[in-house]
Enzyme design. Structure first.
Site, PDB file in Angstrom:
ATOM      1  N   ASP A 160      17.312  84.244   3.536  1.00 26.93           N
ATOM      2  CA  ASP A 160      16.819  83.834   2.229  1.00 26.93           C
ATOM      3  C   ASP A 160      17.752  82.797   1.635  1.00 26.93           C
ATOM      4  O   ASP A 160      18.577  82.202   2.344  1.00 26.93           O
ATOM      5  CB  ASP A 160      16.705  85.059   1.310  1.00 26.93           C
ATOM      6  CG  ASP A 160      15.505  84.976   0.387  1.00 26.93           C
ATOM      7  OD1 ASP A 160      15.511  84.111  -0.503  1.00 26.93           O
ATOM      8  OD2 ASP A 160      14.564  85.754   0.582  1.00 26.93           O
ATOM      9  N   HIS A 216      16.936  83.363  -5.178  1.00 24.71           N
ATOM     10  CA  HIS A 216      15.999  84.251  -4.510  1.00 24.71           C
ATOM     11  C   HIS A 216      16.688  85.256  -3.598  1.00 24.71           C
ATOM     12  O   HIS A 216      16.300  86.426  -3.519  1.00 24.71           O
ATOM     13  CB  HIS A 216      15.007  83.396  -3.727  1.00 24.71           C
ATOM     14  CG  HIS A 216      13.752  84.095  -3.350  1.00 24.71           C
ATOM     15  ND1 HIS A 216      13.519  84.575  -2.083  1.00 24.71           N
ATOM     16  CD2 HIS A 216      12.640  84.382  -4.061  1.00 24.71           C
ATOM     17  CE1 HIS A 216      12.320  85.113  -2.027  1.00 24.71           C
ATOM     18  NE2 HIS A 216      11.766  85.017  -3.215  1.00 24.71           N
ATOM     19  N   SER A 381       7.506  88.726  -2.354  1.00 23.09           N
ATOM     20  CA  SER A 381       8.908  88.614  -1.948  1.00 23.09           C
ATOM     21  C   SER A 381       9.666  89.903  -2.189  1.00 23.09           C
ATOM     22  O   SER A 381      10.652  90.194  -1.504  1.00 23.09           O
ATOM     23  CB  SER A 381       9.608  87.499  -2.730  1.00 23.09           C
ATOM     24  OG  SER A 381       9.507  86.277  -2.070  1.00 23.09           O
TER      25      SER A 381
END
Length: 942
Positions: A160, A216, A381
């Site tokens: 990520d 993220h 996600s």
């Protein structure tokens, strides 16, 4: 605020909202995979031809395939390279695949993080949820932790964005590599220096931490791996399991998206679970699938991916790849999240709304400690790492289960949610249900699964009327199943299942079975199928002991192209004038092949023009784009047999009608396209293409040019692009060939070209595709309308190119029509040809002329014109010929009574003398072919 930050970062990386239509690619960067047993030296010349640089083995340290792990792959044969951005993907594919040493060539896709941050103050209905980890109770995590809390030896790879390494709920959960401390030395010899805290795959350094404003990674890591029992913050579902931070997003000028590289790294560094909360719709990549297969099969890692935030039924990658658990999202009441992707490829769902997790945006406090900041976010996600954490617990509780068995256990222990009224619209498209971690750790389960589907014939798409045999390989992954039966049914009205039952019988755990001896049989409807229809077939697996599950497989029907394959030259024709492929990527269509060769036409299609600004086509233009002048008014169809050939194709398309007084870029012509192919001897090396052009405008088009652009790529022994192009004025044929062809069994020689048959005055222009900027036509900066007009309007003055050394070549073979009045039509015709030698190509051209004149011109004036005479007749050899008055320039042919061409020659006048001396006595036919008619006479040779 978070959404704005992410958008700014994406724009800085060269991404835009438009990219949502499909994944972008890294400019000029590609990957290839060598066939087994091939060495990179076999590609040296081909790569040099493409001006490739920075060629390197992409995964040099990966494991080889293991015979004890069926389906394992070899990543060591994958190489990455850089080429000029002006070189098209299809050009790269054609050159490299022609070497025979390459399995596939692909661009490197860029995939996106999949999240939608929720400000808890923005929606009062979410306020209470956003301040708690409600979802842990929903997925039964608390009860699961009574069974096991996992262990630090189980590592989740978080592929990520950068992770905030100092966050109080993350810093103690990172899996450190104590075998390689930070000292400037690669102590553990894995090829990465000081990868103590993970690795930044995008920027190739040892800092996967928070050095870019994509937070993220911190958000995702907190969901699966936040520290439990530390008295602050939240708890990750993986509890005591650790995580390995792997940054995949670039923050330097030389950085590149590195999702698949991170997956391979995680697999090679003992991550038993790998989370991928990123992706994009479409863009299937065999390279990416190989990487997933390597991680799951070779390395036995459980792969978990976000299904995407599209609120659409579509394939989303990497979630939709084989061996990947695709996770979509629901809210706190198990209703599908508003923006969650739904499809038959989704495996299960997990909460994806208002997920409280660790935030990575805030800076360190003055005392050096990270602030204890948290935020509620939403999107698939964050559904995915909930499942990844659960997978880590299952791996610890059941250490003997393989990755595929862990995935099966998670699928088969979900809570069913299809029966909820709120989910009625998405039945069978939200997987088996919502994650239940407690059940996954406590309930013995059954799952038989179709592991492979094999279609015969194997095609990317199927045409109306096709019949298909489908064999499946089934494996029981978990507890024994009694009396397993697989039943195939169709969810599409355009597919009929004629034989749809496979009785596998009793299956022990890990037992396998297949129906190769008696495959399923299905039939495609012969008509009424919309263009590019995706049909869904359903596997219903049932056991006599009550076991039941379903899987689905998709096939594409009725594509917007047809393939004429009646003879040795197989040609793809589209509904809008293109040949070989309907796109620059070489994915829509099957190309052009000859006698089993690889594709020999990189790009081809019709061009119409009246000036340098009024040009119509669907070919390449500048900046790697295509023009979209033509739109179809009738889909291309294939007739087999056709009225006049063994196979025929028909299509209708047109460009726009120029607006009065406006800026005119189009020509204003409607096109009726017909194509003909024969399987009979003597007609197996060509396909005839005929175009009826109708002037739709109110003005006379004078002149009108029409032609075919053909970017030939004839394969060479050394993989180079040492081609040449030439023009045969006698046969009005342009052709391309490779220099130094040896015509070996492994690589037969090929000559390929286009012959002008009818309509106007022929033109021919040969292009050196490698010509530098500033040349009369340089494809280095694209193929502009002005370039296209020049190639059509220059007669035959530039008809040869490539000698003596060879180069990458293209040709435009066309015609000049002096005038075309409003509402009038004219016909132009060409033949596409291919043969092993130039002499045979010339014979094919003669045969194409005869086929067109005798078979496709039945409405022309009578063949036995009274003013066409031969004398003496009978003759001993000498022969006087008189053609009709005003017959014009002609080609005269002598044929035997089987139709075999004996001789052919051009004539300019109406009277001339020839000779049949040397031929066997018997009856012959003399044919004269003019611009508007064909006349014949028989003659007896004594």
């Amino acid at each position: 605020m978070l959404r704005s930050l992410l958008l700014l970062v994406l724009l800085a990386l060269g991404w835009s909202a438009a990219a949502a239509a499909g994944p972008p690619t890294v400019p000029g960067r590609f990957a290839l995979k060598l066939k087994p047993g091939q060495q990179p030296a076999a590609l040296e010349m081909a790569l040099r031809t493409l001006a490739a640089r920075e060629v390197r083995q992409k995964f040099p340290r990966t494991l080889p395939p293991n015979i004890e792990k069926p389906g394992s792959v070899d990543l060591r044969g994958i190489y990455q390279f850089q080429v000029p951005t002006t070189v098209s993907l299809e050009r790269i594919r054609t050159v490299l695949l022609a070497t025979g040493a390459v399995e596939y060539v692909e661009p490197l896709y860029i995939r996106y993080p999949q999240y939608q941050p929720n400000d808890p103050l923005a929606d009062s209905t979410l306020t209470s949820l956003s301040k708690s980890q409600y979802y842990l109770k929903q997925i039964k995590a608390y009860r699961a932790w009574d069974i096991t809390r996992g262990d630090s030896s189980i590592v989740i790879g978080i592929t990520d964005g950068g992770v905030r390494m100092t966050h109080q709920d993350l810093r103690q959960q990172i899996k450190r590599n104590y075998a390689d401390p930070i000292n400037g030395i690669d102590d553990d010899g894995d090829g990465y220096v000081d990868n103590f805290n993970g690795w930044d795959l995008a920027n190739n350094d040892n800092d996967p931490g928070y050095d870019i404003k994509i937070i993220h990674g911190s958000l995702v890591a907190g969901v699966s791996s936040a520290h439990t029992d530390n008295g602050v913050g939240i708890a990750g579902t993986g509890n005591k399991c650790r995580f390995l931070p792997l940054n995949i997003y670039p923050n330097t000028a030389n950085g590149n998206f590195a999702g698949i590289e991170a997956v391979v790294y995680a697999a090679d560094h003992n991550c038993k679970v790998i989370n991928m909360s990123w992706g994009s719709p479409g863009g299937f990549s065999q390279l990416e699938q190989d990487a997933m297969t390597y991680a799951a099969v070779n390395r036995d890692a459980v792969l978990v991916a976000a299904a995407g935030n599209t609120n659409a039924d579509l394939m989303f990658y990497p979630a939709s790849y084989e061996h990947v658990l695709s996770v979509s999202g629901v809210n706190s009441t198990d209703q599908k999240s508003p923006n969650a992707t739904f499809s038959h490829r989704v495996d299960l769902v997990a909460p994806g709304i208002s997920i409280l997790t660790t935030q990575g945006y805030h800076a360190k406090s003055g005392g050096g400690q990270a602030e204890a900041d948290y935020i509620a976010v939403g999107g698939t996600s964050f559904a995915a790492p909930l499942v990844a954490g659960a997978a880590a617990l299952v791996r610890w509780k059941f250490p003997l289960l393989s990755a595929s068995q862990v995935a099966a256990q998670l699928r088969q222990t979900t809570d069913k949610i299809d029966t909820l009224p709120a989910n009625a619209a998405w039945v069978n498209r939200m997987g088996t249900g919502r994650l239940n971690v407690f059940r996954a750790l406590t309930e013995p389960s059954q799952e038989a699964r179709v592991m492979a589907s094999t279609f015969v014939p194997a095609r990317a798409v199927y045409l109306p009327g096709d019949t298909i045999r489908l064999s499946v390989a089934v494996q029981n992954l978990l507890q024994p199943i009694a009396g397993l039966t697989v039943t195939l049914s169709s969810l599409s009205p355009h597919i009929t299942v004629r034989q749809g039952t496979f009785v596998a019988g009793d299956m022990a755990s890990l037992a396998q079975s297949n129906n190769a001896r008696n495959p399923f049989r299905v039939a495609v409807a012969s008509s009424g199928i919309p263009l590019n229809t995706t049909a869904i077939l359903r596997y219903h697996l049932t056991g006599s002991d009550g076991y039941e599950s379903e899987q689905f497989v998709e096939i594409v029907l009725n594509p917007d192209y047809v393939v004429l394959d009646a003879n040795d030259l197989k040609v793809t024709l589209t509904s809008r004038g293109n040949l070989a492929f309907d796109d620059l990527f070489g994915t829509i269509g099957t190309g052009v092949t000859y006698r089993g060769s690889g594709n020999i036409l990189s790009e081809g299609g019709l061009i119409l023009a009246t000036s340098s600004t009024r040009v119509s086509d669907r070919l390449r233009t500048r900046y790697g784009d295509t023009r979209q002048s033509f739109f179809n008014s009738a889909q291309v169809v294939r007739l087999q047999p056709g009225p006049r050939a063994d196979q025929e194709a028909r299509a209708m398309f047109q460009d726009t009608i120029p607006a009065a007084g406006g800026l005119t870029r189009s020509v204003g012509v409607a096109v009726r396209q017909r194509a003909y192919a024969w399987s009979s001897p003597g007609r197996r090396d060509f396909v005839v293409l005929e175009y009826t052009l109708k002037n739709l405008t109110a003005d006379t088009l004078k002149p009108l040019y029409a032609g075919l652009f053909m970017d030939w790529d004839v394969p060479t022994q050394d993989g180079s692009a040492r081609n040449a192009a030439a023009w045969d004025d006698t046969r009005t044929m342009g052709y391309c060939y490779a220099l130094g062809q040896q015509n070996t069994p492994s690589l037969p020689a090929i000559y390929a070209g286009v012959q002008f048959l009818r309509g106007g005055s022929p033109t021919a222009y040969s292009i050196d595709n490698n010509a530098p900027l500033g040349s009369a036509v340089s494809l280095a900066d694209g193929f502009s309308p002005a370039d296209k007009f020049m190639t059509l309007s220059s007669g035959t003055s530039q008809s040869n190119v490539g000698l003596p050394d060879g180069t990458d070549v293209s040709q435009v073979i066309g015609t000049r029509i002096a005038t075309l009045a409003p509402g009038d039509s004219t016909i132009v015709a060409f033949a596409m040809l291919s043969a092993p030698t130039l002499l045979q190509l010339q014979d094919a051209a003669e045969s194409a002329t005869i086929a067109y004149a005798t078979t496709l011109l039945p409405t022309r004036p009578s063949a036995r014109a009274v003013d066409f005479t031969l004398y003496p007749n009978p003759t001993n050899g000498p022969l006087q010929v008189e053609l009709p008055k005003n017959f014009g320039a002609a080609k005269v042919q002598v044929l035997d009574m089987t139709g075999r061409l004996i001789k052919s020659f051009p004539v300019a006048g109406t009277q001339f003398e020839t000779s049949l001396v040397g031929l066997e006595p018997g009856l012959y036919m003399v044919r004269a072919i003019g611009a508007t008619r064909v006349v014949t006479r028989s003659v007896l040779l004594r």
